[in-house]
Design a protein around this motif. Structure first.
Motif, PDB file in Angstrom:
ATOM      1  N   LEU A 207       0.880  -1.212   0.038  1.00 55.84           N
ATOM      2  CA  LEU A 207      -0.136  -0.031  -0.103  1.00 55.84           C
ATOM      3  C   LEU A 207       0.927   1.105  -0.262  1.00 55.84           C
ATOM      4  O   LEU A 207       1.980   1.412   0.652  1.00 55.84           O
ATOM      5  CB  LEU A 207      -0.991   0.060   1.075  1.00 55.84           C
ATOM      6  CG  LEU A 207      -1.835  -1.101   1.333  1.00 55.84           C
ATOM      7  CD1 LEU A 207      -2.537  -1.119   2.689  1.00 55.84           C
ATOM      8  CD2 LEU A 207      -2.979  -0.962   0.044  1.00 55.84           C
ATOM      9  N   GLU A 208       0.337   2.160  -0.706  1.00 62.88           N
ATOM     10  CA  GLU A 208       0.982   3.555  -0.818  1.00 62.88           C
ATOM     11  C   GLU A 208      -0.025   4.701  -0.769  1.00 62.88           C
ATOM     12  O   GLU A 208      -0.637   4.663  -1.580  1.00 62.88           O
ATOM     13  CB  GLU A 208       1.960   3.802  -1.814  1.00 62.88           C
ATOM     14  CG  GLU A 208       2.717   5.191  -2.032  1.00 62.88           C
ATOM     15  CD  GLU A 208       3.432   5.158  -3.241  1.00 62.88           C
ATOM     16  OE1 GLU A 208       4.492   5.019  -3.167  1.00 62.88           O
ATOM     17  OE2 GLU A 208       2.845   5.681  -4.408  1.00 62.88           O
ATOM     18  N   ALA A 209       0.141   5.562   0.493  1.00 65.79           N
ATOM     19  CA  ALA A 209      -0.970   6.685   0.344  1.00 65.79           C
ATOM     20  C   ALA A 209      -0.372   7.954   0.281  1.00 65.79           C
ATOM     21  O   ALA A 209       0.704   8.257   0.676  1.00 65.79           O
ATOM     22  CB  ALA A 209      -1.493   6.642   1.813  1.00 65.79           C
ATOM     23  N   LYS A 210      -1.064   8.804  -0.798  1.00 69.69           N
ATOM     24  CA  LYS A 210      -0.649  10.026  -0.971  1.00 69.69           C
ATOM     25  C   LYS A 210      -1.680  11.177  -0.647  1.00 69.69           C
ATOM     26  O   LYS A 210      -2.993  10.915  -0.848  1.00 69.69           O
ATOM     27  CB  LYS A 210      -0.469  10.333  -2.548  1.00 69.69           C
ATOM     28  CG  LYS A 210       0.713   9.520  -2.887  1.00 69.69           C
ATOM     29  CD  LYS A 210       0.886   9.799  -4.684  1.00 69.69           C
ATOM     30  CE  LYS A 210       1.966   9.091  -5.075  1.00 69.69           C
ATOM     31  NZ  LYS A 210       2.212   9.162  -6.810  1.00 69.69           N
ATOM     32  N   GLU A 222       4.178  -2.803   3.324  1.00 68.97           N
ATOM     33  CA  GLU A 222       4.504  -3.857   2.383  1.00 68.97           C
ATOM     34  C   GLU A 222       4.305  -4.965   2.977  1.00 68.97           C
ATOM     35  O   GLU A 222       4.172  -5.485   4.284  1.00 68.97           O
ATOM     36  CB  GLU A 222       5.945  -3.898   1.972  1.00 68.97           C
ATOM     37  CG  GLU A 222       6.330  -2.664   1.169  1.00 68.97           C
ATOM     38  CD  GLU A 222       7.574  -2.833   0.786  1.00 68.97           C
ATOM     39  OE1 GLU A 222       8.650  -3.469   1.329  1.00 68.97           O
ATOM     40  OE2 GLU A 222       8.321  -1.739   0.090  1.00 68.97           O
ATOM     41  N   GLY A 223       3.624  -6.173   2.131  1.00 68.57           N
ATOM     42  CA  GLY A 223       3.254  -7.478   2.711  1.00 68.57           C
ATOM     43  C   GLY A 223       2.093  -7.643   3.658  1.00 68.57           C
ATOM     44  O   GLY A 223       2.360  -8.356   4.593  1.00 68.57           O
ATOM     45  N   VAL A 224       1.047  -6.568   3.383  1.00 62.72           N
ATOM     46  CA  VAL A 224       0.031  -6.774   4.224  1.00 62.72           C
ATOM     47  C   VAL A 224      -0.970  -7.823   3.884  1.00 62.72           C
ATOM     48  O   VAL A 224      -1.493  -8.037   2.770  1.00 62.72           O
ATOM     49  CB  VAL A 224      -0.600  -5.428   4.355  1.00 62.72           C
ATOM     50  CG1 VAL A 224      -1.960  -5.359   5.337  1.00 62.72           C
ATOM     51  CG2 VAL A 224       0.275  -4.251   4.742  1.00 62.72           C
ATOM     52  N   SER A 225      -1.178  -8.448   4.758  1.00 61.44           N
ATOM     53  CA  SER A 225      -2.221  -9.741   4.591  1.00 61.44           C
ATOM     54  C   SER A 225      -3.550  -9.268   4.918  1.00 61.44           C
ATOM     55  O   SER A 225      -3.928  -8.781   5.877  1.00 61.44           O
ATOM     56  CB  SER A 225      -2.011 -10.965   5.497  1.00 61.44           C
ATOM     57  OG  SER A 225      -2.999 -12.099   5.211  1.00 61.44           O
ATOM     58  N   TYR A 226      -4.512  -9.479   4.063  1.00 57.79           N
ATOM     59  CA  TYR A 226      -6.118  -9.105   4.063  1.00 57.79           C
ATOM     60  C   TYR A 226      -7.115  -9.842   3.531  1.00 57.79           C
ATOM     61  O   TYR A 226      -6.651 -10.280   2.558  1.00 57.79           O
ATOM     62  CB  TYR A 226      -6.029  -7.402   3.371  1.00 57.79           C
ATOM     63  CG  TYR A 226      -7.481  -6.919   3.426  1.00 57.79           C
ATOM     64  CD1 TYR A 226      -8.066  -6.543   4.751  1.00 57.79           C
ATOM     65  CD2 TYR A 226      -8.203  -6.814   2.244  1.00 57.79           C
ATOM     66  CE1 TYR A 226      -9.308  -5.923   4.548  1.00 57.79           C
ATOM     67  CE2 TYR A 226      -9.516  -6.165   2.206  1.00 57.79           C
ATOM     68  CZ  TYR A 226     -10.068  -5.961   3.513  1.00 57.79           C
ATOM     69  OH  TYR A 226     -11.445  -5.650   3.382  1.00 57.79           O
ATOM     70  N   THR A 227      -7.974 -10.106   4.382  1.00 56.79           N
ATOM     71  CA  THR A 227      -9.200 -10.957   3.970  1.00 56.79           C
ATOM     72  C   THR A 227     -10.207  -9.918   3.257  1.00 56.79           C
ATOM     73  O   THR A 227     -10.798  -9.179   3.904  1.00 56.79           O
ATOM     74  CB  THR A 227      -9.833 -11.787   5.146  1.00 56.79           C
ATOM     75  OG1 THR A 227      -8.884 -12.415   5.623  1.00 56.79           O
ATOM     76  CG2 THR A 227     -10.880 -12.568   4.511  1.00 56.79           C
ATOM     77  N   LYS A 271      -1.288  -2.696  -4.522  1.00 50.12           N
ATOM     78  CA  LYS A 271      -0.554  -3.656  -5.631  1.00 50.12           C
ATOM     79  C   LYS A 271      -0.665  -5.027  -4.875  1.00 50.12           C
ATOM     80  O   LYS A 271      -0.289  -5.323  -3.649  1.00 50.12           O
ATOM     81  CB  LYS A 271       0.837  -3.386  -5.732  1.00 50.12           C
ATOM     82  CG  LYS A 271       1.435  -4.269  -6.653  1.00 50.12           C
ATOM     83  CD  LYS A 271       2.848  -4.089  -7.312  1.00 50.12           C
ATOM     84  CE  LYS A 271       3.491  -4.847  -8.205  1.00 50.12           C
ATOM     85  NZ  LYS A 271       4.645  -4.587  -8.541  1.00 50.12           N
ATOM     86  N   VAL A 272      -1.448  -5.947  -5.671  1.00 51.32           N
ATOM     87  CA  VAL A 272      -1.390  -7.402  -5.074  1.00 51.32           C
ATOM     88  C   VAL A 272      -0.319  -8.305  -5.578  1.00 51.32           C
ATOM     89  O   VAL A 272       0.210  -8.384  -6.408  1.00 51.32           O
ATOM     90  CB  VAL A 272      -2.905  -8.042  -5.788  1.00 51.32           C
ATOM     91  CG1 VAL A 272      -2.927  -9.418  -5.261  1.00 51.32           C
ATOM     92  CG2 VAL A 272      -4.204  -7.245  -5.563  1.00 51.32           C
ATOM     93  N   GLY A 273       0.170  -9.010  -4.286  1.00 52.73           N
ATOM     94  CA  GLY A 273       1.476  -9.808  -4.362  1.00 52.73           C
ATOM     95  C   GLY A 273       0.997 -11.199  -4.629  1.00 52.73           C
ATOM     96  O   GLY A 273       1.681 -11.858  -5.057  1.00 52.73           O
TER      97      GLY A 273
END
Length: 500
Positions: A207-210, A222-227, A271-273
């Motif tokens: 994720l990147e927030a502006k 980076e590498g955040v796990s989300y359901t 961005k989906v990893g």
């Protein structure tokens, strides 16, 4: 079977608790007999919660304070020809003025004479007095007045006729199904898949927030796990990631929940990893053995029913205590001191803004927006809550005295352990903090008020929505009542803190 309690030493807390008098009583020590003293004091009741003390002090009663004033000034000044600390009083008067000595002496003596007047009148004072020196004649007299709030005199009527209705304790098969399903979710496994993300999938994302076109310093993860569908991250992320495969990217707009730009709109790039499908275990005896100490699914469901019943019984008891307290307050006329109410309102606002909201990164305005409340509604609610808190404390404290209730070591220890658990601290850490912050009387008061509320609940008639009489005889009833009372008076117990 109850869990074994940890071996906890509360020696310091319990020692401090022994010096705490009955809740609501004066904590000032009585003045000792003064022989042929001619100090005079009178009390004028300005209203049910405020008095004016008029005190006349013969000048000879200021001797000790005058001596102390000369001694103090002696240590602070130098005069040529005299050793430090050996300057005669007449020289101090000539060089620095008798007025400076009198001011120092009066400031030293006033608290003592005020306290003695309070004790003589047997007043339970709240907060600091407003003192006015009406006359000071050197060598003759000191006269002053002190206006101060006091605890109102409260008459507790017969409360045995209180009746309340509470929710019935009913556990349905649907409740059990939901409980077991939540347990099943905890044991779900994930398997990476090569397809677009769908509802219920677990995605690993960057994720990147502006904000205003600039990437926030704390806006990259980076590498955040989300359901997908859990609602645990940002609003709008579900729609953004659904349909994306590994390597896919999307941008959406969302209001940030925390961090340096909490409450502001941000442009978020996701961005989906990886995309992984969740697989739930089968609901069978094998699952019961995996997820619990039981051998069969039937035993697991039976245990779930029992736990849900216990939870609903606890909620029912809390509900009964809250509703009995409401009825009790309706029966009692309680005048509220204006200054105390103002302090309580300010305390509640401060705690909300600087502690609760501050930890969440929210301003009061943003909080009100999220709650859908106007500033006027917030002011009204805070005022009503403060009034209720003060009335609750006054009424329950009066009941403590009326019923001659005391707090023993076991009850205080139990309360400390519960409070420690809710604060996330160990019992020893919490006990140490309580002693260092002088909070022992506060906790003793909470337990005592809980016992007073439990007495009222015990005499009340409690029925559930099915018309059945509810038996609230429970070993935790007093502690639950203490928590109810503490929650209502949560504004730092201004009345108790002000009384010294």
């Amino acid at each position: 079977m109850q869990a074994a309690r940890p071996c906890v030493s509360f020696t310091e807390v319990l020692r401090a608790a022994t010096s705490v008098g009955p809740v609501g009583s004066r904590q000032n020590p009585r003045s000792q007999p003064q022989g042929d003293r001619t100090v005079k004091s009178a009390v004028e009741n300005l209203n049910p919660t405020r008095v004016r003390l008029t005190v006349e002090v013969p000048f000879e009663e200021l001797k000790d304070s005058l001596d102390a004033a000369y001694k103090k000034i002696n240590q602070q000044v130098t005069v040529k020809g005299f050793r430090k600390g050996k300057i005669p009083a007449r020289v101090i008067d000539q060089r620095f003025g008798r007025g400076a000595v009198l001011e120092e002496a009066v400031n030293d003596a006033l608290p003592k004479f005020y306290t003695e007047a309070v004790n003589e009148a047997e007043l339970s004072v709240l907060g600091q007095p407003e003192v006015d020196i009406t006359e000071l004649k050197d060598g003759e007299t000191l006269n002053f007045t002190a206006e101060v709030d006091i605890r109102p005199v409260i008459e507790i009527p017969d409360y045995s006729g209180i009746e309340v209705e509470v929710d019935a304790v009913e556990v349905t098969d649907e409740d059990i199904d939901k409980s077991v399903e939540q347990l099943r979710e905890r044991f779900a496994s994930t398997t990476p898949v090569e397809r677009a993300a769908e509802d219920g999938d677990v995605v690993t994302v960057d994720l990147e927030a502006k904000v205003d076109g600039e990437v926030l310093e704390d806006g990259v993860a980076e590498g955040v796990s989300y359901t997908i569908g859990s609602g645990e991250l940002l609003e709008g992320i579900d729609d953004a990631v659904k349909g994306l495969e590994a390597g896919g990217e999307a941008t959406f707009t969302s209001e940030l929940k925390g961090g340096s730009a909490a409450g502001r709109e941000a442009e978020v790039t996701v961005k989906v990893g990886q995309v992984a499908a969740r697989e739930l275990p089968e609901l069978d005896d094998e699952f019961a053995q995996l997820a619990s100490e039981f051998d069969t699914l039937e035993e697991l469901r039976a245990d779930s029913r029992k736990r849900l019943e216990n939870m609903k019984q606890f909620d029912q008891a809390t509900q009964a205590q809250e509703r009995v307290l409401e009825k009790l307050l309706e029966l009692v006329e309680v005048p509220v001191p204006e200054k105390l109410l103002e302090d309580e309102i300010n305390t509640r606002k401060h705690n909300l803004e600087h502690h609760q909201l501050g930890q969440m990164g929210l301003t009061l305005d943003k909080y009100l927006e999220l709650q859908g409340k106007t500033a006027e509604e917030f002011e009204t609610e805070t005022h009503e809550a403060a009034v209720k808190g003060i009335k609750t404390q006054f009424v329950l404290d009066e009941l403590v005295k009326q019923e001659k209730l005391n707090v023993n070591q076991e009850e205080l220890t139990e309360h400390l352990m519960r409070r420690a658990a809710s604060s996330g601290m160990s019992p020893d850490q919490f006990a140490q903090a309580v002693v260092e912050q002088g909070q022992v009387p506060l906790l003793v008061g909470e337990v005592a008020r809980g016992k007073a509320l439990a007495v009222v609940v015990e005499s009340a008639t409690v029925k559930d929505t099915n018309g059945e009489i509810v038996d609230l005889d429970d070993e935790d009833e007093t502690e639950t009542a203490a928590e109810v009372a503490a929650e209502v008076t949560e504004g730092d117990a201004a009345a108790e803190k002000s009384e010294d």
